[in-house]
Design a protein around this motif. Structure first.
Motif, PDB file in Angstrom:
ATOM      1  N   LEU A  25       0.816  -1.212   0.000  1.00  0.00           N
ATOM      2  CA  LEU A  25       0.000   0.000   0.000  1.00  0.00           C
ATOM      3  C   LEU A  25       0.846   1.256   0.000  1.00  0.00           C
ATOM      4  CD1 LEU A  25      -3.108  -0.626   2.265  1.00  0.00           C
ATOM      5  CD2 LEU A  25      -2.935  -0.544  -0.197  1.00  0.00           C
ATOM      6  N   ARG A  26       2.042   1.191   0.544  1.00  0.00           N
ATOM      7  CA  ARG A  26       2.881   2.389   0.536  1.00  0.00           C
ATOM      8  C   ARG A  26       3.337   2.728  -0.884  1.00  0.00           C
ATOM      9  NH1 ARG A  26       6.517  -1.668   2.421  1.00  0.00           N
ATOM     10  NH2 ARG A  26       5.559  -1.509   4.452  1.00  0.00           N
ATOM     11  N   THR A 162       1.311   0.217   7.170  1.00  0.00           N
ATOM     12  CA  THR A 162       0.756  -0.739   6.224  1.00  0.00           C
ATOM     13  C   THR A 162       0.880  -2.155   6.780  1.00  0.00           C
ATOM     14  OG1 THR A 162       2.854  -1.006   5.048  1.00  0.00           O
ATOM     15  CG2 THR A 162       1.355   0.697   4.253  1.00  0.00           C
ATOM     16  N   GLU A 168      -4.021  -0.586   5.475  1.00  0.00           N
ATOM     17  CA  GLU A 168      -3.257   0.429   6.185  1.00  0.00           C
ATOM     18  C   GLU A 168      -4.142   0.943   7.315  1.00  0.00           C
ATOM     19  OE1 GLU A 168      -0.156   4.057   5.615  1.00  0.00           O
ATOM     20  OE2 GLU A 168      -0.551   2.554   4.088  1.00  0.00           O
TER      21      GLU A 168
END
Length: 230
Positions: A25-26, A162, A168
């Protein structure tokens, strides 16, 4: 013609189009610089311009001490009058951004900045940012600053982490100084919550990815001290 046919035959085949995967997700976030209302710790890119347009509907929904709460017949508040606000943010550097937001409620303008503290990469265990802003009513009219409590100062510290490529989670503590601009007009018999000038809230939220670019987003932002908290 024979030479052209040999060139076509020797040309390498086009590579197949890569399938979209679920990146961490980052690297492929399913949220912006705000989750719903809560600010996130998503870093700004240099010279990035992020726009924000919101609606606030006037009819309440939750049936708690509510005489005219919106139900399914009122589309849970979507039939009521809405106040539209507009703003944005600009990334000055990779760590510093400027923000501006305008609401028609009392002609309030909020302006401030964001400083990126951490980004969850390598040894950094989570992402974090510091947001500082000032809100002024009546378009920051100079005469308002002569009155105590006519502006609000906000300190917000969004922190997130995350969980693989699935979700997240967010924790967003915030302090609002002079949040109750009418506290100076309160009388001793008023409830203590209406006499408090400042407030503290701790927001929590999550973005849970269902597909590479589809997520279930949720948040909760309770006040834990100060204004309207007895």
């Amino acid at each position: 013609e024979a030479e052209q046919a040999q060139q076509l035959a020797a040309a390498p085949p086009s590579p197949p189009k890569p399938l979209e995967g679920k990146l961490p997700l980052r690297n492929q976030p399913t949220f912006d610089h705000t989750l719903v209302n809560l600010p996130t710790a998503l870093p700004f890119a240099r010279h990035e311009l992020s726009m924000r347009f919101t609606h606030r509907f006037s009819q309440p929904v939750l049936p708690i001490d509510c005489g005219g709460c919106a139900g399914i017949g009122e589309l849970y508040g979507l039939d009521s009058f809405s106040e539209s606000s507009f703003g944005g943010a600009y990334g000055i550097t990779r760590r510093i951004a400027a923000t501006l937001y305008r609401s028609p409620v009392s002609k309030t303008i909020e302006m401030g900045g964001v400083f990126q503290l951490l980004s969850q990469k390598g040894k950094e265990p989570f992402s974090a940012a510091l947001r500082i802003s000032v809100e002024g009513r009546n378009n920051f009219h100079p005469s308002d600053f002569a009155h105590e409590g006519s502006y609000i100062t906000n300190f917000v510290l969004p922190v997130s982490r995350t969980i693989s490529n699935v979700a997240e989670v967010f924790v967003v503590p915030m302090i609002n100084l002079n949040a109750n601009v009418l506290s100076s007009e309160a009388i001793p018999t008023d409830p203590i919550g209406t006499r408090r000038r400042n407030q503290v809230a701790i927001g929590t939220g999550a973005s849970i990815r269902l597909r590479p670019r589809t997520a279930l987003v949720m948040e909760w932002n309770p006040r834990v001290a100060g204004k309207s908290v007895d």
